[in-house]
Design a protein around this motif. Structure first.
Motif, PDB file in Angstrom:
ATOM      1  N   UNK A  25      14.413   3.853   4.280  1.00 56.15           N
ATOM      2  CA  UNK A  25      14.708   5.251   3.406  1.00 56.15           C
ATOM      3  C   UNK A  25      16.058   4.428   1.898  1.00 56.15           C
ATOM      4  N   UNK A  26      15.501   4.903   1.237  1.00 54.19           N
ATOM      5  CA  UNK A  26      16.370   3.780  -0.029  1.00 54.19           C
ATOM      6  C   UNK A  26      16.367   4.407  -1.389  1.00 54.19           C
TER       7      UNK A  26
ATOM      8  N   UNK B 179       5.805   5.015   2.432  1.00 54.79           N
ATOM      9  CA  UNK B 179       4.546   6.529   3.467  1.00 54.79           C
ATOM     10  C   UNK B 179       5.078   7.932   2.367  1.00 54.79           C
ATOM     11  N   UNK B 180       6.622   7.694   1.368  1.00 54.81           N
ATOM     12  CA  UNK B 180       6.727   9.151   0.614  1.00 54.81           C
ATOM     13  C   UNK B 180       7.732   8.634  -0.367  1.00 54.81           C
ATOM     14  N   UNK B 181       7.522   9.230  -1.341  1.00 53.40           N
ATOM     15  CA  UNK B 181       8.606   9.407  -2.073  1.00 53.40           C
ATOM     16  C   UNK B 181       9.375  10.571  -3.342  1.00 53.40           C
ATOM     17  N   UNK B 182       9.977  10.811  -3.198  1.00 54.68           N
ATOM     18  CA  UNK B 182      10.479  11.535  -3.385  1.00 54.68           C
ATOM     19  C   UNK B 182      10.064  13.121  -2.501  1.00 54.68           C
TER      20      UNK B 182
ATOM     21  N   UNK C 207      14.338   8.122  -9.270  1.00 52.71           N
ATOM     22  CA  UNK C 207      15.602   7.926  -9.123  1.00 52.71           C
ATOM     23  C   UNK C 207      15.873   8.877  -7.272  1.00 52.71           C
ATOM     24  N   UNK C 208      14.506   9.487  -7.398  1.00 51.45           N
ATOM     25  CA  UNK C 208      14.408  10.171  -5.920  1.00 51.45           C
ATOM     26  C   UNK C 208      14.700   8.792  -5.105  1.00 51.45           C
ATOM     27  N   UNK C 209      14.362   9.393  -3.530  1.00 52.23           N
ATOM     28  CA  UNK C 209      14.478   8.525  -2.468  1.00 52.23           C
ATOM     29  C   UNK C 209      13.093   8.487  -2.048  1.00 52.23           C
ATOM     30  N   UNK C 210      13.259   7.062  -1.350  1.00 49.74           N
ATOM     31  CA  UNK C 210      11.650   6.919  -1.418  1.00 49.74           C
ATOM     32  C   UNK C 210      11.997   6.366   0.062  1.00 49.74           C
ATOM     33  N   UNK C 211      10.712   6.150   1.186  1.00 51.59           N
ATOM     34  CA  UNK C 211      10.553   5.371   2.465  1.00 51.59           C
ATOM     35  C   UNK C 211       9.497   4.250   2.234  1.00 51.59           C
ATOM     36  N   UNK C 212       9.657   3.537   3.269  1.00 52.49           N
ATOM     37  CA  UNK C 212       9.474   2.378   3.532  1.00 52.49           C
ATOM     38  C   UNK C 212       9.055   2.352   4.767  1.00 52.49           C
TER      39      UNK C 212
ATOM     40  N   UNK D 240       0.804  -1.310   0.189  1.00 50.77           N
ATOM     41  CA  UNK D 240      -0.099   0.101  -0.143  1.00 50.77           C
ATOM     42  C   UNK D 240       0.605   1.560   0.397  1.00 50.77           C
ATOM     43  N   UNK D 241      -0.195   2.394  -0.157  1.00 47.74           N
ATOM     44  CA  UNK D 241       1.247   3.550  -0.307  1.00 47.74           C
ATOM     45  C   UNK D 241       1.206   4.038  -1.130  1.00 47.74           C
TER      46      UNK D 241
END
Length: 302
Positions: free
Chosen positions: A173-174, A203-206, A70-75, A51-52
């Motif tokens: 975050x990767x 939870x967020x992407x870029x 290419x941006x960082x993303x948080x899971x 989800x998310x």
């Protein structure tokens, strides 16, 4: 004579809070239909069970997709200790079990090896291509593949909660190309107890956050109406990680035609990738050289 594309000309980003049980491609198609858009794409696939944040680009915003990818993303995700599965998540069948349960200190110590530049082998059930075929298609046929490890940047990986001995909640975050399922699998192996992902949420992407996300119910309710356009985010958000270079009037005219155009330099250095704007709107993305932007992508929104 070229055939006119179906749909309306609309450009921008739509952030969907994807529910479990639907593919990313299905969400993109639903957004495209709801906005009656000519073109749509997304920046980073989520597994059907995940989800998310799923950021969907419409129209000219699809040209900025690589920068969000290419941006960082948080899971946020829950690892079920003591079991490994065929798919490295709760959708698969259990193939190995262990009664061993590490304590929090042992988990914290093991996480260190998964931070920074790491090498990660994709799950057997993944979209990686093997001799022209998707790994998940081969895996469904019972084939065991020797998939090559891939580099991944892990900016952070922390233990958030330990609800009980069997479960560990983590936040990662990767960079692009990471498989959370592989993190859970490899962490379980490092701890000697096996492991798989029980649930997963991006939870967020870029620049895009889950708090901005539309539900599919809201999308359906506003489909094909002007009310939905209020949820359209600017194309320029997809360029947030690049320097902005305001163009001169003459430079803007040249850039719109795909030619190098004069810009006012900011933080960009010679040879840097940047984007040119005119009156606050993105005109082109390209390489900055000696006072000009040399465009590689031009946005056509007139």
């Amino acid at each position: 004579m070229a055939r006119k594309k179906k749909g309306r000309v609309v450009s921008g980003w739509v952030v969907i809070d994807k529910p479990a049980g639907i593919t990313s491609t299905s969400v993109v198609n639903k957004v495209k239909w709801a906005f009656d858009a000519q073109k749509a794409g997304h920046a980073g696939t989520l597994d059907p069970a995940a989800t998310g944040v799923l950021a969907v680009a419409l129209g000219e915003a699809t040209k900025t997709v690589p920068y969000i990818t290419d941006a960082l993303k948080c899971y946020r995700f829950m690892v079920r200790l003591g079991q490994s599965t065929t798919t490295d998540d709760a959708e698969g069948s259990v193939i190995a079990q262990s009664d061993l349960r590490p304590n929090d200190a042992q988990i914290e110590a093991a996480l260190v090896a998964f931070r920074g530049d790491i090498q990660q082998v994709p799950p057997q059930f993944s979209a990686v291509k093997v001799e022209g075929e998707r790994a998940y298609d081969l895996a469904r046929e019972g084939e065991q593949m020797d998939l090559a490890a891939r580099p991944l940047w892990v900016d952070s990986l922390v233990l958030i909660a330990r609800p009980d001995a069997d479960h560990v909640e983590l936040e990662m975050v990767c960079g692009k190309g990471g498989y959370v399922r592989a993190i859970a699998r490899d962490l379980g192996e490092a701890l000697g107890c096996h492991g798989h992902v029980q649930w997963l949420r991006r939870t967020w992407s870029g620049p895009f956050d889950a708090d901005q996300g539309l539900s599919l119910e809201t999308l359906d309710a506003g489909a094909k109406t002007d009310a939905l356009d209020a949820h359209l985010l600017p194309l320029e958000l997809g360029l947030a990680d690049l320097p902005e270079l305001p163009a001169t009037p003459e430079g803007a005219a040249r850039l719109k035609n795909g030619n190098p155009g004069m810009v006012i330099a900011s933080s960009a250095g010679y040879g840097d990738e940047a984007w040119a704007s005119y009156r606050g709107r993105a005109i082109a993305v390209g390489v900055y050289k000696s006072g000009e932007l040399h465009p590689s992508r031009v946005f056509n929104r007139d």
